[in-house]
Motif scaffolding. Structure first.
Motif, PDB file in Angstrom:
ATOM      1  N   LEU A   9       6.667  -4.062 -12.448  1.00  7.54           N
ATOM      2  CA  LEU A   9       7.712  -4.046 -11.057  1.00  7.54           C
ATOM      3  C   LEU A   9       7.227  -4.907  -9.403  1.00  7.54           C
ATOM      4  O   LEU A   9       7.544  -5.904  -9.354  1.00  7.54           O
ATOM      5  CB  LEU A   9       8.795  -2.597 -10.949  1.00  7.54           C
ATOM      6  N   PHE A  10       6.601  -4.413  -9.697  1.00  6.81           N
ATOM      7  CA  PHE A  10       6.188  -4.442  -8.303  1.00  6.81           C
ATOM      8  C   PHE A  10       4.545  -4.688  -8.129  1.00  6.81           C
ATOM      9  O   PHE A  10       3.981  -6.072  -6.860  1.00  6.81           O
ATOM     10  CB  PHE A  10       5.811  -3.329  -6.924  1.00  6.81           C
ATOM     11  N   GLY A  11       4.030  -5.841  -8.543  1.00  2.90           N
ATOM     12  CA  GLY A  11       3.244  -6.369  -8.983  1.00  2.90           C
ATOM     13  C   GLY A  11       1.351  -5.971  -8.709  1.00  2.90           C
ATOM     14  O   GLY A  11       1.215  -4.682  -7.852  1.00  2.90           O
ATOM     15  N   MET A  12       0.078  -6.121  -8.551  1.00  2.00           N
ATOM     16  CA  MET A  12      -1.174  -6.231  -8.519  1.00  2.00           C
ATOM     17  C   MET A  12      -0.988  -5.979  -7.127  1.00  2.00           C
ATOM     18  O   MET A  12      -2.212  -5.495  -6.763  1.00  2.00           O
ATOM     19  CB  MET A  12      -1.800  -6.715  -9.617  1.00  2.00           C
ATOM     20  N   ASN A  16      -2.875  -2.629  -5.578  1.00  2.00           N
ATOM     21  CA  ASN A  16      -3.474  -2.757  -4.779  1.00  2.00           C
ATOM     22  C   ASN A  16      -4.050  -2.375  -3.350  1.00  2.00           C
ATOM     23  O   ASN A  16      -5.047  -1.537  -3.234  1.00  2.00           O
ATOM     24  CB  ASN A  16      -4.856  -4.266  -4.760  1.00  2.00           C
ATOM     25  N   ARG A  17      -3.134  -2.803  -2.736  1.00  2.00           N
ATOM     26  CA  ARG A  17      -2.375  -2.356  -1.088  1.00  2.00           C
ATOM     27  C   ARG A  17      -1.954  -0.590  -1.261  1.00  2.00           C
ATOM     28  O   ARG A  17      -2.693  -0.650   0.211  1.00  2.00           O
ATOM     29  CB  ARG A  17      -1.006  -2.727  -0.580  1.00  2.00           C
ATOM     30  N   ILE A  18      -1.381  -0.705  -2.148  1.00  2.00           N
ATOM     31  CA  ILE A  18      -1.196   1.278  -2.242  1.00  2.00           C
ATOM     32  C   ILE A  18      -2.373   2.188  -1.837  1.00  2.00           C
ATOM     33  O   ILE A  18      -2.484   3.210  -1.432  1.00  2.00           O
ATOM     34  CB  ILE A  18       0.088   1.580  -3.064  1.00  2.00           C
ATOM     35  N   VAL A  19      -3.209   1.508  -3.340  1.00  2.00           N
ATOM     36  CA  VAL A  19      -4.492   2.411  -3.232  1.00  2.00           C
ATOM     37  C   VAL A  19      -5.559   1.915  -2.102  1.00  2.00           C
ATOM     38  O   VAL A  19      -6.222   3.149  -1.871  1.00  2.00           O
ATOM     39  CB  VAL A  19      -4.991   1.690  -5.015  1.00  2.00           C
ATOM     40  N   THR A  33      10.389   5.709  -0.419  1.00  2.00           N
ATOM     41  CA  THR A  33      10.145   5.534   1.136  1.00  2.00           C
ATOM     42  C   THR A  33       9.103   4.999   1.653  1.00  2.00           C
ATOM     43  O   THR A  33       8.563   5.217   3.050  1.00  2.00           O
ATOM     44  CB  THR A  33      10.472   6.886   1.309  1.00  2.00           C
ATOM     45  N   GLY A  34       8.126   4.427   1.072  1.00  2.00           N
ATOM     46  CA  GLY A  34       7.471   4.018   1.115  1.00  2.00           C
ATOM     47  C   GLY A  34       6.384   4.313   2.243  1.00  2.00           C
ATOM     48  O   GLY A  34       5.088   4.505   3.249  1.00  2.00           O
ATOM     49  N   SER A  35       6.557   6.102   1.111  1.00  2.00           N
ATOM     50  CA  SER A  35       5.238   6.505   1.756  1.00  2.00           C
ATOM     51  C   SER A  35       4.515   7.173   0.921  1.00  2.00           C
ATOM     52  O   SER A  35       4.771   7.689   0.003  1.00  2.00           O
ATOM     53  CB  SER A  35       5.822   8.076   2.761  1.00  2.00           C
ATOM     54  N   TYR A  36       2.858   8.764   1.110  1.00  2.00           N
ATOM     55  CA  TYR A  36       2.223   8.771   0.350  1.00  2.00           C
ATOM     56  C   TYR A  36       2.949  10.125   0.356  1.00  2.00           C
ATOM     57  O   TYR A  36       2.772  11.016   1.533  1.00  2.00           O
ATOM     58  CB  TYR A  36       1.163   8.914   0.923  1.00  2.00           C
ATOM     59  N   ALA A  53      -4.965   1.704 -13.567  1.00  2.00           N
ATOM     60  CA  ALA A  53      -3.918   1.211 -14.657  1.00  2.00           C
ATOM     61  C   ALA A  53      -4.097  -0.220 -13.686  1.00  2.00           C
ATOM     62  O   ALA A  53      -3.909  -0.691 -14.621  1.00  2.00           O
ATOM     63  CB  ALA A  53      -2.131   1.238 -14.023  1.00  2.00           C
ATOM     64  N   ILE A  54      -4.718  -0.348 -12.538  1.00  2.00           N
ATOM     65  CA  ILE A  54      -5.416  -1.510 -11.994  1.00  2.00           C
ATOM     66  C   ILE A  54      -6.665  -1.042 -12.721  1.00  2.00           C
ATOM     67  O   ILE A  54      -6.758  -2.312 -12.844  1.00  2.00           O
ATOM     68  CB  ILE A  54      -5.387  -1.387 -10.504  1.00  2.00           C
TER      69      ILE A  54
END
Length: 88
Positions: A9-12, A16-19, A33-36, A53-54
């Motif tokens: 849905l959101f791409g690699m 990667n940015r989230i990780v 929410t854009g939250s952890y 998954a990455i």
């Protein structure tokens, strides 16, 4: 949310940015929410699963590139043999 679906849905780049920006103690991320979070929320992706998954995605891309390179070399070798009149 499953990690593979999240990447679909959101791409690699976003995965990667989230990780890369995970906060201490967080185990889930919610795109809504854009939250952890340290516990699961609705539609949240597990960070550990996202990392796996990455890795899988990168491994598949590498295998695909290797396959395509080998196939090009194979086809070139066949073309070279045929152009010199060689055969089986």
């Amino acid at each position: 949310m499953r990690a593979h679906r999240f990447i679909d849905l959101f791409g690699m780049e976003k995965a990667n940015r989230i990780v890369d920006n995970v906060v201490f103690g967080a185990t889930y991320y919610s795109d809504k929410t854009g939250s952890y979070y340290s516990s699961n929320k609705n539609d949240a992706v597990e960070i550990k699963s996202l990392i796996q998954a990455i890795r899988e995605y990168k491994s598949l891309i590498s295998a695909k590139e290797s396959y395509e390179t080998r196939l090009r070399h194979w086809n070139k070798a066949i073309t070279d043999v045929e152009s010199y009149g060689g055969g089986v």
